[in-house]
Scaffold this motif. Structure first.
Motif, PDB file in Angstrom:
ATOM      1  N   ASP A  38     -70.157  56.632  20.400  1.00 62.27           N
ATOM      2  CA  ASP A  38     -71.130  58.075  20.250  1.00 62.27           C
ATOM      3  C   ASP A  38     -72.580  57.405  20.391  1.00 62.27           C
ATOM      4  O   ASP A  38     -73.338  58.320  20.665  1.00 62.27           O
ATOM      5  CB  ASP A  38     -70.724  58.345  18.872  1.00 62.27           C
ATOM      6  CG  ASP A  38     -69.407  59.215  18.879  1.00 62.27           C
ATOM      7  OD1 ASP A  38     -69.246  60.016  19.547  1.00 62.27           O
ATOM      8  OD2 ASP A  38     -68.459  58.433  18.254  1.00 62.27           O
ATOM      9  N   ASP A  83     -73.809  62.380  16.670  1.00 60.18           N
ATOM     10  CA  ASP A  83     -73.335  61.184  17.317  1.00 60.18           C
ATOM     11  C   ASP A  83     -73.883  60.111  16.491  1.00 60.18           C
ATOM     12  O   ASP A  83     -73.043  59.174  16.536  1.00 60.18           O
ATOM     13  CB  ASP A  83     -74.229  60.995  18.684  1.00 60.18           C
ATOM     14  CG  ASP A  83     -73.065  61.785  19.722  1.00 60.18           C
ATOM     15  OD1 ASP A  83     -71.996  61.713  19.447  1.00 60.18           O
ATOM     16  OD2 ASP A  83     -73.571  62.299  20.682  1.00 60.18           O
ATOM     17  N   ARG A 157     -65.122  53.615  17.968  1.00 59.33           N
ATOM     18  CA  ARG A 157     -64.066  54.422  18.224  1.00 59.33           C
ATOM     19  C   ARG A 157     -62.845  53.339  18.296  1.00 59.33           C
ATOM     20  O   ARG A 157     -61.632  53.779  18.459  1.00 59.33           O
ATOM     21  CB  ARG A 157     -64.077  55.007  19.513  1.00 59.33           C
ATOM     22  CG  ARG A 157     -65.389  55.944  19.827  1.00 59.33           C
ATOM     23  CD  ARG A 157     -65.599  56.388  21.152  1.00 59.33           C
ATOM     24  NE  ARG A 157     -66.582  57.634  20.928  1.00 59.33           N
ATOM     25  CZ  ARG A 157     -67.131  58.318  22.194  1.00 59.33           C
ATOM     26  NH1 ARG A 157     -66.529  57.911  23.357  1.00 59.33           N
ATOM     27  NH2 ARG A 157     -67.832  59.223  21.928  1.00 59.33           N
ATOM     28  N   ASP A 234     -67.320  61.989  16.830  1.00 58.65           N
ATOM     29  CA  ASP A 234     -67.619  63.564  16.742  1.00 58.65           C
ATOM     30  C   ASP A 234     -66.934  64.494  17.570  1.00 58.65           C
ATOM     31  O   ASP A 234     -66.923  63.900  18.852  1.00 58.65           O
ATOM     32  CB  ASP A 234     -69.094  63.719  16.375  1.00 58.65           C
ATOM     33  CG  ASP A 234     -69.959  63.577  17.741  1.00 58.65           C
ATOM     34  OD1 ASP A 234     -69.363  62.784  18.540  1.00 58.65           O
ATOM     35  OD2 ASP A 234     -70.869  64.235  17.963  1.00 58.65           O
TER      36      ASP A 234
HETATM   37 MG    MG Z   1     -69.978  62.082  20.189  1.00 53.74          MG
END
Ligand code: MG
Ligand code: ADP
Length: 343
Positions: A38, A83, A157, A234
């Protein structure tokens, strides 16, 4: 010109980003994470600097027929702050670049920046620069957000492990439901400009489309509870698409339960009115800006009473087996049909 011409839609947005990424490597040891999360993570000594950027184009990302400029300004900032929150960090500065066609007046720019200022005040971020230029057609707004986080607090992530619990905040699909209403009202208005839309019934979903909030509160709540997400992202492109990002980046499979996916009543009712399946809105609708994250099983107890965090499933080791268990108990493969502007 070469004979070879391949259409971008063959790759899609994420395929295209991957293709770009393959040709670049990180040469500076301070570049901890580049393309693929992000926000980028930069080691500046002490805490890390987080950097994210997003560009919004009139006609692609927003329609000024039903988007007030101050809402657009607010939303553009919120999307970037979101983000940074998705890295478990805190946004502190933004730069804002705009391109304007001669259709836009000084008052229009004032309205856009009133929204940007409201967001800066709300999220406590400073506008520190940007760029201004003319545009051949329409409005373009590009925002970069800078934030910070302790290195050990950053949630990528990539960190989800088998058996981790999948959590999502708030409720999903509302922004897409709101968009349906606004697009319908625009058609009605174009057909009969004297018609005044009655949006009261749709206040919640329309509000979620026009004035989303970044979940900075959750970053604080998790820290307070002593929970560090093992992975986080997100929800800007739709739950399914974001689940795939976590699954692929973390090398796990995911299993979620339809009856656990939070959908507000007004989203449900609006979806049904528009002959959309509410779960499809939640899975594939974009722009909810909720946080999707995974936690270890042992951390579940610490946040189980949080009113706005929902446990929707878990990660497992059979990667690429990403499934939804329907309310009837049927196992269906998840498909990542997030918002892809090249489709
Ligand atoms: Mg994002
Ligand atoms: P998000 O939805 O969280 O804003 P994106 O899907 O836009 O993330 O981007 C995913 C990753 O790809 C991010 O790390 C972003 O910085 C990077 N990225 C996107 N477009 C480009 C590009 N044109 N060149 C280099 N990196 C890009």
């Amino acid at each position: 010109m070469s004979e070879n011409r391949s259409e971008i839609k063959q790759l899609g947005e994420f395929g295209l980003i991957d293709r770009i990424r393959q040709n670049f490597s990180l040469a500076n040891s301070s570049s901890l994470t580049g393309i693929g999360d992000d926000a980028a993570v930069i080691d500046i000594g002490g805490e890390c600097l987080l950097v994210t950027t997003d560009m919004l184009l009139e006609g692609i990302h927003f329609d000024l027929a039903f988007t007030p400029l101050h809402h657009l300004g607010y939303k553009a900032v919120a999307a970037n702050v979101s983000d940074i929150a998705a890295m478990n960090g805190k946004a502190e500065q933004i730069t804002v670049s705009i391109a304007l066609s001669n259709r836009f007046s000084i008052e229009a720019v004032d309205a856009l920046y009133a929204g940007i200022k409201a967001a800066c005040d709300n999220y406590k971020v400073d506008l520190i620069g940007g760029d201004t230029t003319a545009s051949a057609s329409g409005l373009v707004i590009s925002i970069t957000a800078l934030g910070r986080a302790k290195k050990e607090a950053i949630a990528y992530r990539t960190g989800a492990q088998p058996n981790d619990i999948i959590c999502v905040t708030g409720d999903l699909g509302a922004a897409l439901a709101g968009l349906q209403v606004l697009e319908r009202e625009k058609e009605v208005f174009l057909a009969n400009p004297l018609m005044q839309p009655d949006l009261e019934k749709y206040e919640y979903v329309v509000g979620r489309q026009l004035k989303p909030e970044a979940r900075t509160d959750i970053v604080f709540d998790l820290a307070d509870a002593g929970v560090k997400p093992t992975a986080m992202i997100d929800v800007s492109d739709g739950l399914a698409s974001e689940l795939f990002h976590i699954a692929t980046s973390s090398n796990v499979g995911i299993r979620i339960y339809e009856d656990k996916v939070p959908i507000d009543n007004s989203t449900y009712e609006t979806a049904v009115e528009f002959k959309l399946d509410p779960i499809t809105c939640a899975l594939n609708g974009g722009e909810d800006y909720e946080l999707l994250f995974t936690i270890t099983k042992s951390d579940q107890e610490k946040i189980k009473n949080h009113p706005d965090i929902h446990f929707i499933g878990y990660a497992h080791e059979r990667k690429s087996e990403n499934v939804l268990i329907t309310k009837q108990g049927t196992i269906v493969p998840l498909t990542a049909q997030g918002w892809d502007h090249f489709k």
